[in-house]
Design an enzyme around this catalytic site. Structure first.
Site, short mmCIF file in Angstrom:
data_model
loop_
_atom_site.label_atom_id
_atom_site.label_comp_id
_atom_site.label_asym_id
_atom_site.label_seq_id
_atom_site.Cartn_x
_atom_site.Cartn_y
_atom_site.Cartn_z
N SER D 46 12.12 56.23 22.64
CA SER D 46 11.20 57.33 22.39
C SER D 46 11.63 58.48 23.30
CB SER D 46 9.77 56.90 22.72
OG SER D 46 8.86 57.87 22.27
N GLU D 47 11.86 59.65 22.72
CA GLU D 47 12.52 60.71 23.48
C GLU D 47 11.68 61.26 24.63
OE1 GLU D 47 11.95 60.82 20.19
OE2 GLU D 47 11.38 62.83 19.50
#
Lengths: 277, 219, 277, 219
Positions: D46-47
């Site tokens: 997840s960025e």
């Protein structure tokens, strides 16, 4: 080649010995003559000592080696110099090694000196997909020779977003931090290697790494800046045993792990006056 | 009387301020740490990845994983932190270190510094010196005023540079010089007891500014 | 102004409330109209919620605000939008805020969109003294308009040190990682602010910070990229109570610390199917 | 018969490999996580700073400090790690993510992607999409083949681009297309059961390569 197949499973990442951790790497195209290898450590602190020996034993030659230092005569990268497997060093300081000196003076060994911070940042950049960046370090010195230079307002001058190129500016200025004049910067490029050998304290089986004290040094960036990364560690714990907030290097960057018994040689054992008793 | 080698670091320590984060070079600059006033809280940074260097260890405390930039075994004080070399030089390059103190072979009258290549000897590399002089807010040099009778403060460095116009202060056995950024010359700020401005000038090739009144270094 | 006098002692770094943590900042030149402020957080996660309120209450106006998002209508940066204290946002995504939309459509609010990774890297660069760097992100898009572009071999192509400018290359290529052709990159500049407001989990009295889970996000870089940094935390411990290997942000980057009671609002409370019982 | 909206993520999940690190976009791509084969170990990134997304939390597990890039509460699986946004996008930009799956508004025949500005609506920003398509090793798009009857696979995008020549594969309810980097065109790889190449071409403005034999998507 950026971590080609690195994350794809090849069974466990855990190998039994440093030499086993090198197995199959020729077939994978990682190990070959004229390859580039990054080796972690600062002096003899935090070096992947057994992996260096295992790399020596693969007999690859013509290595370009990115490492802050070059070991001592009989330990660390000194071992690879002795066998003449290194063709070129990219380092910031290489003082402690007569073998090095000899080969260098004879022209058998090429050396590219980088300022230590520039070296660290070039490695970080390579790992982070940054092909080039600008730094004030080395501007106006031999380090800048043959490189592009240009002026920018420095970060912090003239406020946010003002770090734009200083158009029409050609002079060089001092370093008073608030003078609002542009300053000269050197363009430095990212570094990326075929193989990184790093030393960590602890790993879990996914390859998450935790470093210890100043043995961290160049190891975290190098783990990110190679097509293949092998970590030498003192302890391997099950997946889930490391607090996710305290992982220094996420497992995605590590292809193989080996637990070794480190010698951890000390170059300058310095103790407090009167504390020797 | 010129300062002794032991007195130069004492004078340099007066450049410290409470709360400063400081990087000390190898050799004479390292000795400055011994002269931090007791009531002053100074944080020493080591560019290999430590903020908060403590005293040298006892025999029992020696830890191969804990060294300073001179590769000596050290300890960490309470509140210390470890970080990578990239983060360490981010701290240095980004201007977050208040002061660094280092040695010099030559300094030009505009504050250029040469301290990484010893003439006639094998080049060992610049280590972190170029980053420090480019990034640290204030660069203080401690050195002997001359080398084998030849001035080290010169018009132009003939040795390869470590940094351009980067030196803010020079402390030698004879005097304290401070860079005037507008005039681009060092100003003679303090003289060692009994040393005259003329004596300094005689041993200095660089053009320097000598005010009418110059203080005496307290020893 | 780079952390001018930041490290010099001004007594303790610990302040009793968010509003007290703003005291004296006008006299120090940190707080002023048209200032630039960095505000940590991703969505409403890891935002310095009480410091935002305290900043609102200082009534500074014309703020340029660097923050990944813009809060919601009644929380986070939405509060500063409501009072029209923000003149410009530098963000990657600002979806959740009708006040924002209204002001933006009326032309009262300027917005500079940055790709999220470019924004993160610009902030890191500002804090690390890097005035500019190159990234492939946004090449060939509106993001590159008005910016310098050039081609490099990508890190990982052609091996170590080969990330040099691709001379004479003018085309654009795909992203096959091994094709050895240069690629187009955009020059992005570092960002630096007058003030950074960050949220951490724990601080010691020197200002060493530890973040918690994904509340870390933009906070660590922002702490490094401002002349003055205030950290809002959930717990303050004595110096020495945080393991030096587990400090996320060294205390040198933090000027003031305040412990607050966080609301920690959740934007998308999503639970597992059948787990609600 | 065209694939259903539920079947597209199933097909997309076949692009996963054991040990892959994958970033899934918001919406339909997120659903791919539900179709990871049981014997396969896939790590979701997840960025906003998490490698190793776990399932959505129970009511008791909900933690405001633990969200995904869509701002939904999530959990972290054993072996997860948290990191800053700078480190997260270093991971993405540096090519350390094996695969990302995201949606699209338009894709050009050379693989340009447009997915961040909705025509006629207020611009909300590109978030991390430009970084993902520029940095991730392989970019797979899942989308409906057309929008309101108009082809989304076009000769040239008229919407503002997210990235140039960045799409490696497109999975729609009608077919699977794979980019041929040499020929700079998509090749029709698979057809939904009962769908013909001509039907695909009729709903595609982009010039595509149709081999003599095209496999059928297994459903």
């Amino acid at each position: 080649m950026i971590k080609e197949g690195a994350n794809a499973s090849m069974g466990s990442k855990v190998f039994k010995s440093a030499s086993e951790a090198m197995q199959g790497l020729r077939d994978m195209g990682v190990l070959r003559d004229s390859m580039t290898v990054m080796v972690g450590g600062f002096g003899l602190c935090g070096i992947p000592e057994q992996l260096i020996i295992a790399l020596r034993d693969t007999r690859v030659t013509g290595i370009t080696c990115v490492s802050n230092n070059a070991g001592v005569d009989d330990w660390g990268l000194g071992l690879l110099l002795k066998t003449r497997q290194i063709r070129k060093m990219i380092s910031s300081y290489v003082g402690e090694n007569p073998t090095f000196e000899q080969q260098f003076l004879k022209g058998e060994l090429e050396v590219e000196f980088n300022p230590q911070g520039t070296l660290a940042e070039r490695i970080r950049a390579g790992g982070a997909g940054i092909p080039a960046f600008y730094t004030a370090t080395g501007a106006g010195t031999v380090v800048a020779e043959g490189k592009e230079t240009r002026s920018f307002f420095r970060p912090g001058d003239g406020r946010c977003g003002a770090t734009i190129p200083g158009k029409g500016y050609s002079g060089r200025d001092g370093k008073a931090p608030q003078d609002g004049r542009p300053r000269e910067y050197v363009m430095e490029t990212g570094l990326f290697a075929d193989l990184a050998l790093v030393k960590a304290w602890k790993a879990d089986e996914f390859g998450n790494l935790v470093f210890r004290k100043t043995a961290r040094n160049f190891n975290p960036m190098m783990a990110t800046a190679a097509a293949f990364t092998i970590a030498e560690v003192e302890e391997i714990v099950p997946v889930g045993a490391i607090d996710p907030d305290q992982v220094h290097t996420p497992g995605v960057f590590v292809n193989r792990i080996v637990k070794t018994q480190s010698e951890k040689r000390i170059e300058q054992r310095t103790i407090r006056d009167g504390a020797g008793a | 009387m010129a300062l002794t080698r032991d007195q130069i670091p004492v004078r340099a320590a007066r450049e410290l301020r409470d709360g400063f984060v400081v990087n000390l070079g190898i050799g004479m600059p390292t000795l400055v740490a011994n002269h931090v006033p007791a009531e002053m809280d100074v944080w020493l940074q080591s560019e290999n990845g430590l903020l908060g260097i403590g005293p040298f260890p006892t025999e029992q405390e020696v830890d191969a994983d804990l060294i300073n930039a001179g590769k000596q075994t050290v300890t960490a004080r309470p509140g210390a932190s470890y970080f990578s070399s990239a983060d360490s030089f981010g701290m240095i390059r980004g201007g977050h270190i208040d002061l660094c103190i280092l040695g010099a072979m030559q300094i030009s009258q505009e504050g250029d510094l040469a301290n990484w290549m010893i003439p006639g000897k094998m080049v060992k590399g610049m280590g972190g010196a170029m980053d420090l002089v480019a990034g640290v807010k204030r660069v203080v040099v401690t050195m002997e005023h001359t080398a084998k009778g030849k001035p080290k403060l010169v018009k132009t460095c003939d040795l390869p540079l470590t940094g351009k116009a980067c030196v803010d202060m020079v402390i030698t056995e004879l005097c304290v010089l401070e860079m005037d950024r507008e005039k681009k010359r060092f100003v003679l700020k303090e003289l060692a007891p009994g040393v005259t401005a003329d004596e300094v000038k005689a041993q200095t090739q660089a053009e320097i500014i000598v005010p009418a009144k110059v203080a005496t270094i307290e020893v």
